[in-house]
Design an enzyme around this catalytic site. Structure first.
Site, PDB file in Angstrom:
ATOM      1  N   ARG A   1       0.871  -1.179   0.000  1.00 49.18           N
ATOM      2  CA  ARG A   1       0.000   0.000   0.000  1.00 49.18           C
ATOM      3  C   ARG A   1       0.905   1.225   0.000  1.00 49.18           C
ATOM      4  O   ARG A   1       1.674   1.436   0.939  1.00 49.18           O
ATOM      5  CB  ARG A   1      -0.944  -0.010   1.200  1.00 49.18           C
ATOM      6  CG  ARG A   1      -1.966   1.131   1.214  1.00 49.18           C
ATOM      7  CD  ARG A   1      -3.018   0.868   2.292  1.00 49.18           C
ATOM      8  NE  ARG A   1      -3.991   1.953   2.412  1.00 49.18           N
ATOM      9  CZ  ARG A   1      -3.941   2.903   3.347  1.00 49.18           C
ATOM     10  NH1 ARG A   1      -2.970   2.885   4.250  1.00 49.18           N
ATOM     11  NH2 ARG A   1      -4.849   3.848   3.390  1.00 49.18           N
TER      12      ARG A   1
ATOM     13  N   ASN B   1      -6.949   8.337   2.187  1.00 53.45           N
ATOM     14  CA  ASN B   1      -6.621   7.753   3.485  1.00 53.45           C
ATOM     15  C   ASN B   1      -7.407   8.438   4.597  1.00 53.45           C
ATOM     16  O   ASN B   1      -7.499   9.671   4.643  1.00 53.45           O
ATOM     17  CB  ASN B   1      -5.124   7.918   3.755  1.00 53.45           C
ATOM     18  CG  ASN B   1      -4.696   7.279   5.064  1.00 53.45           C
ATOM     19  OD1 ASN B   1      -4.678   6.064   5.200  1.00 53.45           O
ATOM     20  ND2 ASN B   1      -4.350   8.105   6.062  1.00 53.45           N
ATOM     21  N   GLU B   2      -8.010   7.637   5.487  1.00 54.24           N
ATOM     22  CA  GLU B   2      -8.681   8.139   6.688  1.00 54.24           C
ATOM     23  C   GLU B   2      -9.363   9.476   6.402  1.00 54.24           C
ATOM     24  O   GLU B   2      -9.004  10.518   6.972  1.00 54.24           O
ATOM     25  CB  GLU B   2      -7.667   8.254   7.822  1.00 54.24           C
ATOM     26  CG  GLU B   2      -7.007   6.916   8.124  1.00 54.24           C
ATOM     27  CD  GLU B   2      -5.943   6.984   9.208  1.00 54.24           C
ATOM     28  OE1 GLU B   2      -5.660   8.092   9.705  1.00 54.24           O
ATOM     29  OE2 GLU B   2      -5.373   5.930   9.554  1.00 54.24           O
TER      30      GLU B   2
ATOM     31  N   HIS C   1      -9.011   0.697   9.616  1.00 63.25           N
ATOM     32  CA  HIS C   1      -7.687   0.743  10.237  1.00 63.25           C
ATOM     33  C   HIS C   1      -7.857   0.427  11.717  1.00 63.25           C
ATOM     34  O   HIS C   1      -8.634   1.093  12.415  1.00 63.25           O
ATOM     35  CB  HIS C   1      -7.047   2.121  10.045  1.00 63.25           C
ATOM     36  CG  HIS C   1      -6.801   2.452   8.604  1.00 63.25           C
ATOM     37  ND1 HIS C   1      -6.309   3.665   8.181  1.00 63.25           N
ATOM     38  CD2 HIS C   1      -6.974   1.719   7.476  1.00 63.25           C
ATOM     39  CE1 HIS C   1      -6.182   3.669   6.870  1.00 63.25           C
ATOM     40  NE2 HIS C   1      -6.591   2.485   6.418  1.00 63.25           N
TER      41      HIS C   1
ATOM     42  N   TYR D   1      -6.438   0.250  15.299  1.00 57.12           N
ATOM     43  CA  TYR D   1      -5.451   0.633  16.303  1.00 57.12           C
ATOM     44  C   TYR D   1      -6.101   0.525  17.682  1.00 57.12           C
ATOM     45  O   TYR D   1      -6.698  -0.503  18.006  1.00 57.12           O
ATOM     46  CB  TYR D   1      -4.901   2.032  15.998  1.00 57.12           C
ATOM     47  CG  TYR D   1      -4.049   2.065  14.739  1.00 57.12           C
ATOM     48  CD1 TYR D   1      -2.714   1.687  14.763  1.00 57.12           C
ATOM     49  CD2 TYR D   1      -4.601   2.451  13.517  1.00 57.12           C
ATOM     50  CE1 TYR D   1      -1.926   1.695  13.606  1.00 57.12           C
ATOM     51  CE2 TYR D   1      -3.828   2.466  12.357  1.00 57.12           C
ATOM     52  CZ  TYR D   1      -2.493   2.087  12.411  1.00 57.12           C
ATOM     53  OH  TYR D   1      -1.729   2.086  11.276  1.00 57.12           O
TER      54      TYR D   1
ATOM     55  N   GLU E   1      -4.631  -1.124   7.568  1.00 61.53           N
ATOM     56  CA  GLU E   1      -3.623  -0.566   8.468  1.00 61.53           C
ATOM     57  C   GLU E   1      -3.863  -1.143   9.850  1.00 61.53           C
ATOM     58  O   GLU E   1      -5.000  -1.212  10.309  1.00 61.53           O
ATOM     59  CB  GLU E   1      -3.695   0.959   8.573  1.00 61.53           C
ATOM     60  CG  GLU E   1      -3.004   1.755   7.511  1.00 61.53           C
ATOM     61  CD  GLU E   1      -2.852   3.219   7.913  1.00 61.53           C
ATOM     62  OE1 GLU E   1      -2.718   3.495   9.137  1.00 61.53           O
ATOM     63  OE2 GLU E   1      -2.860   4.081   7.023  1.00 61.53           O
TER      64      GLU E   1
ATOM     65  N   TRP F   1       1.037  -1.477   9.077  1.00 60.67           N
ATOM     66  CA  TRP F   1       1.681  -0.160   9.019  1.00 60.67           C
ATOM     67  C   TRP F   1       2.919  -0.196   9.905  1.00 60.67           C
ATOM     68  O   TRP F   1       2.817  -0.474  11.088  1.00 60.67           O
ATOM     69  CB  TRP F   1       0.732   0.932   9.516  1.00 60.67           C
ATOM     70  CG  TRP F   1       1.359   2.295   9.382  1.00 60.67           C
ATOM     71  CD1 TRP F   1       2.233   2.884  10.252  1.00 60.67           C
ATOM     72  CD2 TRP F   1       1.179   3.211   8.300  1.00 60.67           C
ATOM     73  NE1 TRP F   1       2.621   4.111   9.778  1.00 60.67           N
ATOM     74  CE2 TRP F   1       1.988   4.344   8.585  1.00 60.67           C
ATOM     75  CE3 TRP F   1       0.437   3.194   7.122  1.00 60.67           C
ATOM     76  CZ2 TRP F   1       2.051   5.446   7.741  1.00 60.67           C
ATOM     77  CZ3 TRP F   1       0.508   4.292   6.288  1.00 60.67           C
ATOM     78  CH2 TRP F   1       1.303   5.403   6.592  1.00 60.67           C
TER      79      TRP F   1
END
Length: 627
Positions: free
Chosen positions: A78, A154-155, A222, A224, A251, A280
């Site tokens: 990516r 992205n995001e 993503h 986290y 991610e 990531w």
């Protein structure tokens, strides 16, 4: 990944029992596509992304990372790109990125990082602006549908409410890309800095998918700190797979400032569910999250704890990654022989010819890649189909270390040839600069553009062009490089003073002394407290596409209107993100319900396609009003 927001509350991930399966059969498509909620290749083989994020936009010289990521076992990468928030990755640069992916047999997920945290982080741009970037580099992407997935932004939204909201903005972005002719599988990131703690993407995914006429959209979350328990990870993945909605955890890491993600469950669950995951990131993190580097300083021999976990740990790349079958054409895995050492000839200040002994291959050599070698970095200069190349656009009095790879139809690439070092000449002996241009004169000044002209320079050989610069103290910024003694400057800021000057240049690279300066102040963009800029983003025989950026003034507004008159018979055929009222050549574009409210200094965009006379397509003067 630029920033994550901590949020606990495992109860937020409880799904309503009423969720029902959603199935939209994929249409006939070119290349990678979505089928029954899973990513597949053109031949129908399942494509389970196992890859690593690489920050190309910030570390463009680290091109050896593609080979190193492949060597780690990845089947995909990516790639972080920028359309202007950072240094712009041009169409030629993106084409080189794709060639690096293909040379290393990686599927390329290309993402525009400019949208990160829109509505919350300064400098972030909308998805609509991200689409403008993709359209501007479409030439590099067309024909690469077997190798490239297009990750729009992205995001794309932080934690603040924005207008249009994530659902509407994402639908519009997908439709604009399809209308522009993109046939690639599209990837869309979740809001909330990618973590979707509000479940906006989860709950609206079916309607977003329905907006794609091809059905080839995959959703990306993503994971986290929000996903710090096995229950949260499992429930979120199941919410997509149970409804036949394609999902990738594109991610994640093993720790983060907003909490401790459950990487073990993320890797195990994506494996059992048959969906993609991408860690990531390879290297280059800063701002206190350096622990997310998989290797130190881009050195594959210095793997971090996170790198070892993701690459060789349970459910890691080394055991779960399978190379895409597009790189296994006819089962051919044999690379061509190494090309002969290249020989240079016809060396000038800006060009040279290169030739080498041809390679052989068990099936057939399809071409070569000529690269410039600088330490561990390689830059692609040419990709000829035969064993010779003409390299142009080189710098005078510069040493080039060159080498060659051979490649075949299956994507196999030979080992690199020996290198040859060549130094270009100093410019053919011409050291005389052109005379100083005349003091420039400004005309046709609007809020966003002006015309500039000056007395032409002369040269002992010939003037090849000019550089128009903006002068600010000791700093100069090139605004245009015309070949004649006039220029049209566009994209200027309203009510702003520009101090402008001109240099002349010749073919040998000699540059004149700078002309005297002229100071010009752009108009205020009308009385409405907003400005509008007009850009032709694409043009072809008989047609073109333009985009208009509306920028609000210092106070909030609830509506806007942009007016202009075409001077060359242009006729609008389709408009998006605005409502057009036309009277002959005059047009007024007004906001849609979702993009009329703008905060102080905020901006939005609209665009259109139109016809033109194939002779002149002048940029019209715009007037912006708002209330």
């Amino acid at each position: 990944m630029k920033r994550k927001i901590a949020l606990a509350a495992a109860s937020l991930l409880a799904l309503a029992a009423s969720l029902v399966a959603f199935s939209q059969p994929a249409q006939a498509a070119t290349g990678i596509r979505v089928s029954n909620g899973k990513l597949v290749e053109a031949n129908g083989t399942a494509l389970k992304l196992r890859g690593i994020n690489h920050p190309h936009a910030w570390y463009a010289t680290q091109t050896s990372s593609f080979a190193n990521i492949k060597a780690a076992g990845a089947n995909s990468v990516r790639v972080v790109l920028s359309g202007g928030r950072w240094t712009t990755n041009t169409a030629s640069d993106v084409a080189n990125v794709i060639s690096l992916c293909k040379a290393n047999k990686l599927i390329c997920v290309l993402e525009n990082h400019d949208t990160t945290g829109f509505g919350e982080q300064g400098g972030a741009v909308s998805l609509d602006t991200a689409v403008n970037y993709w359209i501007s580099i479409q030439s590099a992407l067309t024909g690469q549908e077997n190798y490239v997935i297009l990750n729009i932004g992205n995001e794309p939204i932080g934690n603040n409410a924005v207008t249009p909201n994530w659902t509407d903005a994402t639908k519009s972005a997908i439709q604009r890309l399809r209308n522009a002719g993109f046939q690639h599988t599209i990837m869309v990131d979740a809001p909330n800095w990618g973590q979707d703690w509000s479940f906006t993407m989860r709950d609206n995914a079916p309607s977003v998918l329905a907006a794609d006429t091809t059905g080839n959209t995959i959703f990306s979350v993503h994971m986290y700190g929000v996903f710090d328990t096995a229950a949260e990870v499992t429930a979120y993945v199941d919410s997509f797979t149970s409804r036949n909605l394609a999902l990738c955890v594109c991610e994640f890491g093993d720790m983060h400032s907003d909490g401790n993600p459950d990487e073990d469950t993320i890797m195990a669950k994506t494996q059992s569910a048959g969906i993609g995951n991408m860690g990531w990131s390879w290297s280059g993190n800063g701002g206190g999250v350096e622990y997310l580097d998989m290797v130190t300083s881009f050195n594959p021999a210095q793997r971090s704890t996170w790198g070892n976990r993701y690459i060789t740990g349970a459910n890691g790349l080394s055991t779960t990654s399978t190379q895409a079958t597009i790189y296994n054409t006819s089962g051919d895995t044999q690379a061509p022989t190494t090309p002969g050492t290249p020989t240079a000839s016809n060396v000038t200040s800006s060009s040279l010819s290169l030739s080498w002994t041809a390679s052989t291959d068990n099936v057939g050599v399809t071409g070569y890649d000529v690269v410039r070698v600088s330490g561990s970095t390689e830059t692609l200069l040419a990709s000829p189909s035969t064993n010779s190349a003409s390299l142009t656009g080189l710098s005078a009095s510069t040493q080039y270390t060159l080498a060659v790879y051979a490649k075949d139809a299956a994507g196999n690439r030979s080992t690199r040839s020996n290198t040859v070092s060549v130094t270009t000449s100093g410019g053919g002996g011409d050291t005389q600069a052109p005379t100083t241009p005349g003091t420039p004169t400004a005309s046709n000044v609007t809020s966003s553009s002006l015309s500039l002209s000056w007395a032409a320079s002369t040269d002992n050989v010939g003037v090849t062009g000019y550089d128009v610069v903006r002068v600010s103290g000791s700093t100069e910024t090139v605004l245009a490089s015309p070949s004649t003694n006039s220029a049209s400057l566009t994209g200027l800021s309203a009510s702003t003073q520009y101090t402008l000057a001109v240099y002349a240049k010749d073919a040998a690279g000699n540059r004149s002394t700078r002309s005297a300066t002229v100071s010009v102040t752009t108009s205020g963009g009308g009385t409405g407290g907003c400005t509008a800029t007009y850009t032709v983003t694409n043009q072809w025989p008989g047609g073109f596409q333009a985009g208009v950026t509306v920028t609000n003034g210092s106070t909030a507004s609830t509506s806007w209107a942009v007016s202009w008159t075409f001077a060359n018979g242009q006729t609008i055929t389709q408009i998006w993100s605005a409502q057009d009222t036309a009277s002959g050549a005059s047009h007024t574009a007004r906001n849609m319900p979702y993009n009329g409210s703008l905060g102080p200094n905020a901006s939005t965009t609209f665009g259109f396609t139109a016809t033109w006379n194939n002779s002149t397509n002048a940029v019209p003067a715009l007037t912006c009003t708002r209330s």
